[in-house]
Scaffold this active site. Structure first.
Site, short mmCIF file in Angstrom:
data_model
loop_
_atom_site.label_atom_id
_atom_site.label_comp_id
_atom_site.label_asym_id
_atom_site.label_seq_id
_atom_site.Cartn_x
_atom_site.Cartn_y
_atom_site.Cartn_z
N ASP A 117 -128.75 -68.82 -12.67
CA ASP A 117 -127.65 -67.87 -12.55
C ASP A 117 -127.38 -67.11 -13.86
OD1 ASP A 117 -126.88 -70.57 -13.25
OD2 ASP A 117 -124.79 -69.92 -13.22
N ASP A 234 -122.45 -71.97 -20.74
CA ASP A 234 -122.10 -73.10 -19.87
C ASP A 234 -121.97 -74.34 -20.75
OD1 ASP A 234 -122.37 -71.37 -17.79
OD2 ASP A 234 -123.80 -72.58 -16.65
N HIS A 308 -117.44 -67.62 -14.98
CA HIS A 308 -118.29 -68.64 -14.37
C HIS A 308 -117.42 -69.54 -13.48
CE1 HIS A 308 -121.48 -71.69 -14.07
NE2 HIS A 308 -122.30 -70.78 -14.58
ZN LIG Z 1 -124.28 -71.25 -14.98
ZN LIG Z 2 -125.84 -73.71 -16.64
#
Ligand SMILES: [Zn+2]
Ligand SMILES: [Zn+2]
Length: 358
Positions: A117, A234, A308
């Site tokens: 992603d 992330d 996110h």
């Molecule tokens: Zn991600």
């Molecule tokens: Zn990730």
């Protein structure tokens, strides 16, 4: 009086019906209308190119979970004539085009890590920045492994590149523009940050965050004329956000509402759906909205923006559940990010101007 109003209303309705009929049956009226629509949709948000400010636009605030309202991870930063896309997930290009943001002068893509992603939209950004005038190879910065990622895209799209050049000519699609230039950013350990780019007053710094088994995973900080934005990438709750994001103007932090994902897990489990296991596993390498707020407070940033977003938030109640507990930690200067959020940080001030490009 009532009769006059009723007659007036009837007249408007009849007129609208006649106009509708003209457009519906007349090709020339349809063409005139189309030309007006096209003209209104070409051009752009040139304001982002103003060099007296740091400009940050979110072009994707979603995750791998399908979400009609959010593209996957994508942000774009304009500063001092430089343009950086931070992560490039599916749908990011769609948003950039929809918000009429210029990409021809793209300086590079900054990848935080290589989950799908964050990289699946790279070919679209590559093609469209090329079509918009980029004549050199596309520079892609990222942790070790970035060379493998771009070599894969380069190979997969080599036939397509050839068709484009053959069809439109090498003057329009310069051959070098089809290439990628990977730049491996090596941050040796958690206590060190590395300057990735420093030119024209724009400084990009990378630092490590915690997203195991993805290792290394990076956050980025971009400084320009005394203004700054930090991207967490992330990560689960990580003290490095406070260390390297210290006193930044804006922190764009990922967030996964573990209490909501737990409900998804239960629901899937109940139906015997094997994907319950995924819902069980993902909270351990992401931060909750409350944890992100704690990091923002520790860092002393002016504004926290969530991105996110996991899971999907289809309505105001879901948003409320997502943000549960945040107000106790950080009562203000918190924004739930959305595709089209544009933050303008003028140089020489502390102002953060919010624009909605939707
Ligand atoms: Zn991600
Ligand atoms: Zn990730």
């Amino acid at each position: 009086m009532k009769r006059v109003v009723a007659a007036g209303l009837a007249g408007v309705v009849v007129l609208a019906a006649i106009l509708w009929a003209v457009v519906w049956f007349s090709p020339s009226a349809q063409d005139a209308l189309m030309r007006r629509v096209v003209a209104a949709n070409i051009g752009g948000n040139e304001a982002v190119l103003n060099e007296d400010a740091l400009h940050v636009v979110l072009c994707g605030t979603g995750s791998p979970m399908p979400d009609p309202d959010r593209a996957q991870a994508c942000a774009i930063v304009y500063a001092g004539g430089k343009v950086f896309v931070v992560d490039s997930g599916l749908g990011g290009w769609d948003r950039l085009a929809r918000f009429q943001l210029p990409v021809g002068g793209l300086t590079g893509i900054l990848l935080t890590h290589f989950h799908s992603d964050h990289i699946s939209g790279i070919p679209d950004i590559a093609l469209n920045s090329w079509a918009s005038g980029r004549r050199e190879a596309l520079t892609v910065y990222g942790p070790p492994g970035v060379e493998t990622v771009v070599a894969g895209f380069d190979l997969a799209y080599s036939l397509d590149d050839g068709y484009r050049i053959a069809h439109h000519g090498p003057d329009f699609f310069a051959e070098e523009g089809a290439d990628y230039q990977p730049v491996v950013v090596d941050v040796p350990d958690r206590n060190t940050s590395v300057v990735v780019f420093d030119e024209g007053g724009v400084k990009v710094t990378a630092f490590r965050v915690s997203h195991e088994p993805v290792d290394p995973a990076y956050g980025y900080r971009i400084d320009y004329k005394g203004r700054s934005v930090v991207f967490s990438g992330d990560t689960k709750r990580d003290a490095n956000i406070a260390t390297f994001g210290k006193d930044a103007d804006v922190l764009i932090h990922e967030a996964l509402a573990a209490h909501m994902v737990g409900m998804l897990e239960e629901g899937l489990e109940h139906q015997g759906d094997r994907r319950a296991k995924v819902m069980h596993d993902i909270p351990d390498y992401h931060a909750t909205p409350v944890q992100a707020a704690e990091s923002a407070n520790e860092a002393g940033v002016s504004l926290l923006v969530y991105t996110h977003i996991v899971p999907r938030l289809p309505n105001a109640i879901a948003e409320r559940v997502f943000l549960r507990g945040v107000a106790d930690v950080r009562g203000e200067r918190v924004l739930l990010g959305y595709d089209g959020l544009y933050l303008e940080l003028p140089a020489g001030s502390e102002e953060i101007v919010e624009h909605d490009l939707r």
